[in-house]
Design a protein around this motif. Structure first.
Motif, PDB file in Angstrom:
ATOM      1  N   VAL A 183     139.180  -8.069  82.812  1.00  0.00           N
ATOM      2  CA  VAL A 183     139.048  -6.447  83.028  1.00  0.00           C
ATOM      3  C   VAL A 183     139.104  -6.545  84.769  1.00  0.00           C
ATOM      4  CG1 VAL A 183     137.797  -4.331  83.159  1.00  0.00           C
ATOM      5  CG2 VAL A 183     138.116  -5.756  81.214  1.00  0.00           C
ATOM      6  N   HIS A 184     138.107  -7.071  85.354  1.00  0.00           N
ATOM      7  CA  HIS A 184     137.967  -6.991  86.828  1.00  0.00           C
ATOM      8  C   HIS A 184     138.813  -7.719  87.638  1.00  0.00           C
ATOM      9  CE1 HIS A 184     133.814  -5.883  85.474  1.00  0.00           C
ATOM     10  NE2 HIS A 184     133.934  -4.816  86.208  1.00  0.00           N
ATOM     11  N   SER A 185     139.781  -8.595  87.175  1.00  0.00           N
ATOM     12  CA  SER A 185     140.936  -8.909  87.873  1.00  0.00           C
ATOM     13  C   SER A 185     142.127  -8.636  87.638  1.00  0.00           C
ATOM     14  CB  SER A 185     140.944 -10.751  87.541  1.00  0.00           C
ATOM     15  OG  SER A 185     141.393 -10.852  86.151  1.00  0.00           O
ATOM     16  N   PHE A 186     142.272  -7.494  86.946  1.00  0.00           N
ATOM     17  CA  PHE A 186     143.695  -6.994  86.487  1.00  0.00           C
ATOM     18  C   PHE A 186     144.211  -6.216  87.260  1.00  0.00           C
ATOM     19  CE2 PHE A 186     145.666  -2.961  85.138  1.00  0.00           C
ATOM     20  CZ  PHE A 186     146.837  -3.559  84.368  1.00  0.00           C
ATOM     21  N   LYS A 187     143.369  -5.230  87.947  1.00  0.00           N
ATOM     22  CA  LYS A 187     143.606  -4.518  89.076  1.00  0.00           C
ATOM     23  C   LYS A 187     144.373  -5.216  90.456  1.00  0.00           C
ATOM     24  CE  LYS A 187     143.121  -0.062  91.697  1.00  0.00           C
ATOM     25  NZ  LYS A 187     142.044   0.933  91.978  1.00  0.00           N
ATOM     26  N   GLY A 215     154.295  -6.566  86.263  1.00  0.00           N
ATOM     27  CA  GLY A 215     153.202  -5.681  86.196  1.00  0.00           C
ATOM     28  C   GLY A 215     152.889  -5.566  84.932  1.00  0.00           C
ATOM     29  N   LEU A 216     153.942  -5.319  83.992  1.00  0.00           N
ATOM     30  CA  LEU A 216     153.889  -4.960  82.535  1.00  0.00           C
ATOM     31  C   LEU A 216     153.385  -6.053  81.945  1.00  0.00           C
ATOM     32  CD1 LEU A 216     157.197  -2.753  81.866  1.00  0.00           C
ATOM     33  CD2 LEU A 216     154.559  -2.292  81.566  1.00  0.00           C
ATOM     34  N   GLY A 217     153.696  -7.481  82.374  1.00  0.00           N
ATOM     35  CA  GLY A 217     153.301  -8.668  81.756  1.00  0.00           C
ATOM     36  C   GLY A 217     151.768  -8.657  81.988  1.00  0.00           C
ATOM     37  N   HIS A 218     151.091  -8.468  83.042  1.00  0.00           N
ATOM     38  CA  HIS A 218     149.626  -8.129  83.028  1.00  0.00           C
ATOM     39  C   HIS A 218     149.137  -7.003  82.304  1.00  0.00           C
ATOM     40  CE1 HIS A 218     149.932 -11.155  86.334  1.00  0.00           C
ATOM     41  NE2 HIS A 218     150.320 -10.298  87.300  1.00  0.00           N
TER      42      HIS A 218
END
Length: 251
Positions: A160-164, A180-183
């Motif tokens: 969660v915290h690495s996503f942005k 971006g959509l892959g992430h």
């Protein structure tokens, strides 16, 4: 009234007209100039040469050349008769599906159009809305008043915290919406895995709420995921022409 060149046939002064329109409506220098990849040379190079010779200023800071939509590896075009209008496509598919389909490939790359890939886009979007429903259902359940993260929660916290940071890096890389959509869907996969472990406690709930907020923020950037799951499924019923309405089902 046309000129002939090794690159094709065109109107005299075509590039000058485009340059004049740009200066009139956007100014002598502006940020972004777009167009198809086939306009890179000679059209856009001529625009640069003429405009910058006239103004002495940088014509455009960034050039955005999109790849073609293809059918059976051929460019979609009226001359080939292998094209569909948006109106025709929307008779079968929800507009969000079409937008997702276009964003799932980098804008500079060609993108192959078919009903099959649109069905895949629809299925992928459905996975998003199903995950949102699971998150909301989990958050509505009573939680323990105390407690730290569950074991699974500690791993999920890192995701969660690495996503942005990952998403922003993808978008900073020449608007790489595909990456971006892959992430986004990596986060969705990990969210479902976390939900499968039956999270409990306030810390786990906070993580799920944060994941939902991140997905919503991402959707606002891409103009995707902007409906409730309920509205999404009503739309599928409508475009699917299944002959059922919400009132009929509830009645």
């Amino acid at each position: 009234p046309y000129w002939e060149s090794p690159w094709g046939r065109g109107r005299p002064g075509w590039h000058i007209e485009c340059s004049a329109m740009s200066v009139k409506h956007l100014g002598e220098s502006f940020d972004i100039h777009g167009g198809g990849a086939d306009l890179l040379f000679p059209h856009h190079e001529n625009e640069i040469a003429q405009s910058e010779a006239f103004t002495g200023k940088t014509f455009a800071k960034y050039w955005v050349h999109n790849g073609f939509i293809t059918i059976n590896k051929e460019k979609m075009s009226k001359s080939l008769g292998n094209f569909f209008t948006i109106k025709e496509v929307l008779e079968t598919f929800d507009p969000e599906v079409v937008r997702f389909f276009l964003l799932s490939t980098h804008y500079r790359s060609p993108i192959e159009f078919s009903d099959e890939v649109l069905r895949e886009a629809e299925s992928t979007l459905d996975r998003y809305y199903t995950t949102i429903m699971r998150i909301q259902d989990c958050l509505e359940k009573p939680v323990e008043e105390k407690g730290d993260f569950s074991v699974a929660g500690k791993d999920f916290s890192g995701v969660v915290h690495s996503f942005k940071e990952k998403f922003e890096a993808a978008m900073d890389d020449d608007f790489n919406t595909a990456l971006g959509l892959g992430h986004v869907f990596e986060l969705i996969k990990e969210t479902n895995r976390f939900l499968d472990g039956k999270p409990s406690g306030p810390k786990d709930g906070e993580l799920l709420l944060k994941a939902e907020e991140l997905l919503s923020e991402t959707g606002n950037i891409l103009n995707l995921f902007n409906r409730t799951p309920h509205a999404w499924y009503l739309s599928l019923m409508k475009v699917g022409n299944i002959g059922l309405s919400e009132d009929y089902i509830l009645g």
